[in-house]
Structures are given as structure tokens and as C-alpha cells.
Enzyme design. Sequence first.
Site, mmCIF file in Angstrom:
data_model
loop_
_atom_site.group_PDB
_atom_site.id
_atom_site.type_symbol
_atom_site.label_atom_id
_atom_site.label_comp_id
_atom_site.label_asym_id
_atom_site.label_seq_id
_atom_site.Cartn_x
_atom_site.Cartn_y
_atom_site.Cartn_z
ATOM 1 N N LYS A 111 -61.098 -1.950 -73.624
ATOM 2 C CA LYS A 111 -61.121 -0.526 -74.403
ATOM 3 C C LYS A 111 -60.940 -0.841 -75.708
ATOM 4 O O LYS A 111 -61.270 -0.034 -76.532
ATOM 5 C CB LYS A 111 -60.145 0.206 -73.717
ATOM 6 C CG LYS A 111 -60.338 0.685 -72.202
ATOM 7 C CD LYS A 111 -60.077 1.863 -71.710
ATOM 8 C CE LYS A 111 -60.849 2.149 -70.317
ATOM 9 N NZ LYS A 111 -60.253 1.966 -69.345
ATOM 10 N N LYS A 190 -72.843 -3.802 -63.775
ATOM 11 C CA LYS A 190 -72.124 -3.014 -62.710
ATOM 12 C C LYS A 190 -72.036 -1.470 -62.426
ATOM 13 O O LYS A 190 -72.004 -0.823 -63.665
ATOM 14 C CB LYS A 190 -70.655 -3.469 -63.064
ATOM 15 C CG LYS A 190 -69.739 -2.830 -62.337
ATOM 16 C CD LYS A 190 -68.090 -2.948 -62.923
ATOM 17 C CE LYS A 190 -67.296 -2.025 -61.921
ATOM 18 N NZ LYS A 190 -66.198 -1.275 -62.378
ATOM 19 N N LYS A 193 -68.799 4.790 -63.698
ATOM 20 C CA LYS A 193 -69.022 6.110 -64.423
ATOM 21 C C LYS A 193 -69.130 6.110 -65.815
ATOM 22 O O LYS A 193 -69.540 6.858 -66.743
ATOM 23 C CB LYS A 193 -67.994 7.083 -63.854
ATOM 24 C CG LYS A 193 -66.688 6.581 -64.029
ATOM 25 C CD LYS A 193 -65.619 7.809 -63.286
ATOM 26 C CE LYS A 193 -64.281 7.441 -62.999
ATOM 27 N NZ LYS A 193 -64.154 6.240 -62.094
#
Length: 322
Positions: A111, A190, A193
Site C-alpha cells: 500500500k 491474481k 477487487k
Amino acid sequence: MPRVLTGITPSGTLHIGNYFGAMRPAIELQAGGDAYYFIADYHSMTVLTDPAGRRAYTRGIALDWLACGLDPAKAVFWVQSDVPEVCELTWLIGSLTPMGLLERAHSYKDKLAKGIAPNFGLFAYPVLMAADILLYNTHVVPVGKDQKQHLEMTRDIAIKFNLTYGECLVVPEERIADDVAVIPGLDGQKMSKSYGNTIEIFGDEKALRKKIMGLVMDSRTPQEPKPDADKNLAVQLLKLVAPADVAADYENRLRAGGLGYGDLKKGLFEHYWNHFAPYRTRRAELVGNPDYVDQVLRDGAGRARAVAAQTLARVRTACGIR
Ligand code: ADP
Ligand code: TRP
């Protein structure tokens, strides 16, 4: 009997990566009779700031789980925040968690690398996840491969706690099914969402057909033999949703030459759609019966809370809090 626990964060609509990677293994394990499954709404705080969205996703995931076969007679099923004791345990174990351990978390580093401004919640997320697991004396945690490190951290935290305050936490293990460890998404990465490459479990037929028919294949002609047929994305997805002999037949025809990509994708869509058809029917029934869903979650929270209270009392005593 080993206690099995897993959670799913309500931060979006569930996709077949979630289903095959986490939900189906969990549903299979509920037959063992000591299953604890929850909707991790506190976890969604780090990624979602829309209250109505959180409420809607939480409800949606409750419906999805029940529709896909979670049986409240076999599994305890609840919403994480209905057992706020988990926040207290987060603090108690977080106070022993080394900064270095959290700084090494892939999810946190990813992140940061993406330029997301880090906050305490994002950093502390693995501690909350450890508390989720440890609060319920869990032995086994079925998750996708991406959660492996969080389970290792949970074990480290539990071991350190036990060494410091005496044996009072159960040290859990992860369970990652090899064949479904990483379900690929529409782009071959992968399915997630956050990558916008998902095939939803439940959704609009037309939109999903379009997504699947839009899968990008290479430019080889239908007649050309394809020795790498097992690597084909549509074949890989077909293996999840079609009976084994049907998927093998498609794969063999692709390998031999003569099967066009359009027909392969059409086959994939049909099998995907039929695979989830009974769950779709069940979900529609549940949507029409909100009181039943509320009751299931209330009962689940009550049962979960009883276990949580016992663990927390034990941990508090061990720490010298009261
Ligand atoms: P997402 O990556 O879409 O945000 P989550 O992180 O909320 O999904 O995952 C919820 C559960 O589903 C986790 O146990 C995770 O490991 C599993 N999971 C998610 N995506 C996949 C995938 N592509 N393949 C296998 N398991 C997955
Ligand atoms: N972090 C998990 C995910 O993103 C969800 C989760 C929260 C979880 N708490 C958990 C999974 C405890 C297993 C056990 O997928």
C-alpha cells in the site's frame, strides 16, 4: 475437534477468487462442527470511509455466505463489530508486537508503494487480524495465499504473548489449498477487487457474459494446436466451475486444435453461470427474508461473544489487568 475460523472484509462485492480461495474451503470445513466465520467490518475501516457502503457490503456478504452454503446450524456466523471485545485484545497483544514485524508486512508495504497515505489502522491491521483469530481459540484458519504472512505474524504474536504472560493463547495454523491458492483474474493476475479484474459470484448476467467473452486470448487460429492449453486462462477458470471431465475435454480440444477461443469462452460462461445458479436462487430467497438473516447474525454474535468473554477474562488476568 479443531476450531476453524475465517473472516472476509466487506470492502466490495465478492468474486470467485474469494469463493474458491476462502469461502468454499470454509464451507467444506463447517461439517467438522466447530466453525467460526465472520464479516470483518472493523477491517473495512482502513479501506472504506462510506458508512452506507460499509453497511451495504456487510449485508451483501452475509447474504453471499448464507447463499453459498454457510449453515448456521453448523457454523457460528457473525459481524465482527458485534463482538467489540476484539478491540481490547488488539490493544493487549499490540502492546507486545514489535514495530519491525508490522513494518515487514507485505500488505502494508504494497500500500505504501502504491502511494496510499498510511494511517494507524493500516499499520495495525495484522494485529487486529491476530486478535480476531486468538480471541476465539482458533486452531485452523482457511485463507488464500496472500494471507499467509498475516498468519505467521499471528503465530509470532501468540508465542510472544504466551512467553511473556504464561500459556493462555492458542497458536493457530493456516490452511491454504494448493489447487486454488491463487485464482487468476480476467487479466491473468491474481483476481482482486483492487485490480478491477474480477468475476463476481453474483451479478448481472449480461455484464458478466460480456466480461467473460472479453477475455483477451492470443492471435493463433482455431485450427492451430496449442501445446500450452493448460496455461490458457479460460481453461484454468473452467476447471473451477465445470465438472473435471468437461474441463479436460475443452483442454484437450484446445491442445489438439479445432476449438476456437470464442467457443471456449462461451463454454466458460455457461458453466460459470450454471455453477452458481442454485446459490443465486437461494440468495434471492434470503433477500426476501431479512428477519431470518438478522436472527442468524444475532445468534452468531451471541455465541461468539460468549467465547470472546472467556478468552478476554483469561488474558486480562494473565496480564494483571484486574
Ligand atoms: P481482494 O483481493 O479482492 O480484496 P480479500 O483480500 O478481501 O480479496 O480476500 C478475502 C479472502 O479471499 C481471503 O482469504 C483471500 O485470501 C481470498 N482471496 C481473494 N482473492 C483471491 C484469489 N484471487 N485467489 C484465491 N483466494 C483469494
Ligand atoms: N484480512 C483478511 C482479508 O483481507 C480478512 C480477515 C480479517 C481474516 N480477519 C481475519 C481472515 C481473521 C482470517 C482470519 O482477506
